[in-house]
Design a protein around this motif. Sequence first.
Motif, PDB file in Angstrom:
ATOM      1  N   LEU A  32      -6.175  12.997   0.469  1.00  0.00           N
ATOM      2  CA  LEU A  32      -4.631  11.676   0.449  1.00  0.00           C
ATOM      3  C   LEU A  32      -5.094  10.226  -0.179  1.00  0.00           C
ATOM      4  O   LEU A  32      -6.537  10.187  -0.317  1.00  0.00           O
ATOM      5  N   SER A  33      -4.220   9.756  -0.607  1.00  0.00           N
ATOM      6  CA  SER A  33      -4.419   8.785  -1.800  1.00  0.00           C
ATOM      7  C   SER A  33      -3.618   7.500  -1.362  1.00  0.00           C
ATOM      8  O   SER A  33      -2.567   7.914  -0.615  1.00  0.00           O
ATOM      9  N   CYS A  34      -4.248   6.469  -1.226  1.00  0.00           N
ATOM     10  CA  CYS A  34      -3.853   4.976  -0.975  1.00  0.00           C
ATOM     11  C   CYS A  34      -3.853   3.937  -1.869  1.00  0.00           C
ATOM     12  O   CYS A  34      -4.766   3.514  -2.159  1.00  0.00           O
ATOM     13  N   ALA A  35      -3.076   3.353  -2.977  1.00  0.00           N
ATOM     14  CA  ALA A  35      -3.012   2.905  -3.550  1.00  0.00           C
ATOM     15  C   ALA A  35      -2.164   1.326  -3.275  1.00  0.00           C
ATOM     16  O   ALA A  35      -0.871   1.038  -2.795  1.00  0.00           O
ATOM     17  N   ALA A  36      -3.138   0.409  -3.501  1.00  0.00           N
ATOM     18  CA  ALA A  36      -2.360  -1.098  -3.011  1.00  0.00           C
ATOM     19  C   ALA A  36      -2.229  -1.878  -4.604  1.00  0.00           C
ATOM     20  O   ALA A  36      -2.812  -1.180  -5.962  1.00  0.00           O
ATOM     21  N   SER A  37      -0.741  -2.535  -4.433  1.00  0.00           N
ATOM     22  CA  SER A  37      -0.036  -3.351  -5.033  1.00  0.00           C
ATOM     23  C   SER A  37       0.018  -4.435  -5.226  1.00  0.00           C
ATOM     24  O   SER A  37      -0.027  -4.975  -4.196  1.00  0.00           O
ATOM     25  N   GLY A  38       0.443  -5.607  -6.580  1.00  0.00           N
ATOM     26  CA  GLY A  38       0.678  -6.903  -5.832  1.00  0.00           C
ATOM     27  C   GLY A  38      -0.347  -7.784  -6.316  1.00  0.00           C
ATOM     28  O   GLY A  38      -1.166  -8.118  -6.935  1.00  0.00           O
ATOM     29  N   SER A  39      -0.342  -8.584  -5.599  1.00  0.00           N
ATOM     30  CA  SER A  39      -1.887 -10.044  -4.843  1.00  0.00           C
ATOM     31  C   SER A  39      -3.432  -9.499  -4.490  1.00  0.00           C
ATOM     32  O   SER A  39      -2.961  -9.785  -3.443  1.00  0.00           O
ATOM     33  N   ILE A  40      -3.075  -8.601  -5.050  1.00  0.00           N
ATOM     34  CA  ILE A  40      -4.780  -8.174  -5.144  1.00  0.00           C
ATOM     35  C   ILE A  40      -6.155  -9.451  -4.397  1.00  0.00           C
ATOM     36  O   ILE A  40      -5.973  -9.574  -6.182  1.00  0.00           O
TER      37      ILE A  40
ATOM     38  N   LEU B 163       1.229  -1.376  -0.023  1.00  0.00           N
ATOM     39  CA  LEU B 163       0.058   0.413   0.115  1.00  0.00           C
ATOM     40  C   LEU B 163       1.323   1.179  -0.189  1.00  0.00           C
ATOM     41  O   LEU B 163       1.292   1.417   0.743  1.00  0.00           O
ATOM     42  N   VAL B 164       0.671   2.180  -1.027  1.00  0.00           N
ATOM     43  CA  VAL B 164       1.193   3.695  -1.167  1.00  0.00           C
ATOM     44  C   VAL B 164       0.756   4.529  -0.935  1.00  0.00           C
ATOM     45  O   VAL B 164      -0.692   4.943  -1.942  1.00  0.00           O
ATOM     46  N   GLU B 165       1.107   5.394   0.162  1.00  0.00           N
ATOM     47  CA  GLU B 165       0.119   6.461   0.517  1.00  0.00           C
ATOM     48  C   GLU B 165       0.531   7.870  -0.401  1.00  0.00           C
ATOM     49  O   GLU B 165       2.023   7.498  -0.829  1.00  0.00           O
TER      50      GLU B 165
END
Length: 115
Positions: free
Chosen positions: A20-28, A4-6
């Motif tokens: 603020l934003s938070c994006a998920a990456s990887g094995s979602i 998770l990257v904010e």
Amino acid sequence: QVQLVESGGGLVQPGGSLRLSCAASGSIGSIYAMGWYRQAPGKQPELVAVISRGGVTKDANSVKGRFTISRDNVKNTVNLQMNSLKPEDTAVYYCKFWMDGTDYWGQGTQVTVSS
């Protein structure tokens, strides 16, 4: 592996706004809910806002009417629009995803409200 990257923290004057934003990456996997916590120096972590997969939201009393949480299920992101900011909103803000029975946390982003 999930990350998770904010983004979006910073310094703002009282009465100002930040997003603020938070994006998920990887094995979602299946994301049940997304939320934001904050921790001010010397204080316990506080749940700021949470949003379910269906879009139901819950806000802390301290931010009602000022902060709005939203999510993009396609982009796997959660946002926190913060308006009418006060000095007491100063804290490190963390996003959290509840996914497949596991909690995932972002690294935190500093929000400072000061003149």
